[in-house]
Write a protein that holds these residues in place. Structure first.
Motif, PDB file in Angstrom:
ATOM      1  N   LEU A  35      29.322  -4.678 124.651  1.00  0.00           N
ATOM      2  CA  LEU A  35      28.618  -3.529 124.062  1.00  0.00           C
ATOM      3  C   LEU A  35      27.485  -3.986 123.153  1.00  0.00           C
ATOM      4  N   LEU A  41      24.145  -2.143 121.624  1.00  0.00           N
ATOM      5  CA  LEU A  41      24.606  -1.133 120.673  1.00  0.00           C
ATOM      6  C   LEU A  41      24.749  -1.778 119.298  1.00  0.00           C
ATOM      7  N   GLU A  45      27.558   2.215 116.473  1.00  0.00           N
ATOM      8  CA  GLU A  45      27.709   2.778 117.823  1.00  0.00           C
ATOM      9  C   GLU A  45      28.932   2.199 118.531  1.00  0.00           C
ATOM     10  N   THR A  49      32.139   4.294 119.738  1.00  0.00           N
ATOM     11  CA  THR A  49      32.506   4.224 121.154  1.00  0.00           C
ATOM     12  C   THR A  49      33.960   3.807 121.332  1.00  0.00           C
ATOM     13  N   ARG A  51      36.229   3.807 118.900  1.00  0.00           N
ATOM     14  CA  ARG A  51      37.072   4.501 117.917  1.00  0.00           C
ATOM     15  C   ARG A  51      37.832   3.523 117.028  1.00  0.00           C
TER      16      ARG A  51
END
Length: 77
Positions: A35, A41, A45, A49, A51
């Protein structure tokens, strides 16, 4: 400028070695690194994404990068 044949072959080998090293990481570390560095990201973010807390993203990223660097160094030997 396009890569010459030897440079292109080395780049392909490097990508392959990186992919193998990434697959060897624990799932969460791999997730965070992909990610961050493939999808670009930021920490917030990624946290949203997945959590998870931003501090968890930072620590997981640090551990993942360290493990990845170690695996790639081992591959050079």
């Amino acid at each position: 400028m396009p890569l010459g044949a030897p440079d292109a072959a080395q780049a392909a080998a490097d990508r392959s070695e990186l992919a193998v090293a990434l697959r060897a990481l624990p799932h969460r570390q791999r997730e965070v690194l992909v990610l961050r560095y493939y999808l670009d990201l930021d920490i917030a973010e990624i946290a949203a994404t997945l959590r998870i807390n931003p501090s968890t993203v930072r620590s997981t990223s640090a551990r993942g990068l360290a493990a990845l660097a170690s695996a790639l160094r081992e591959g050079e030997r």
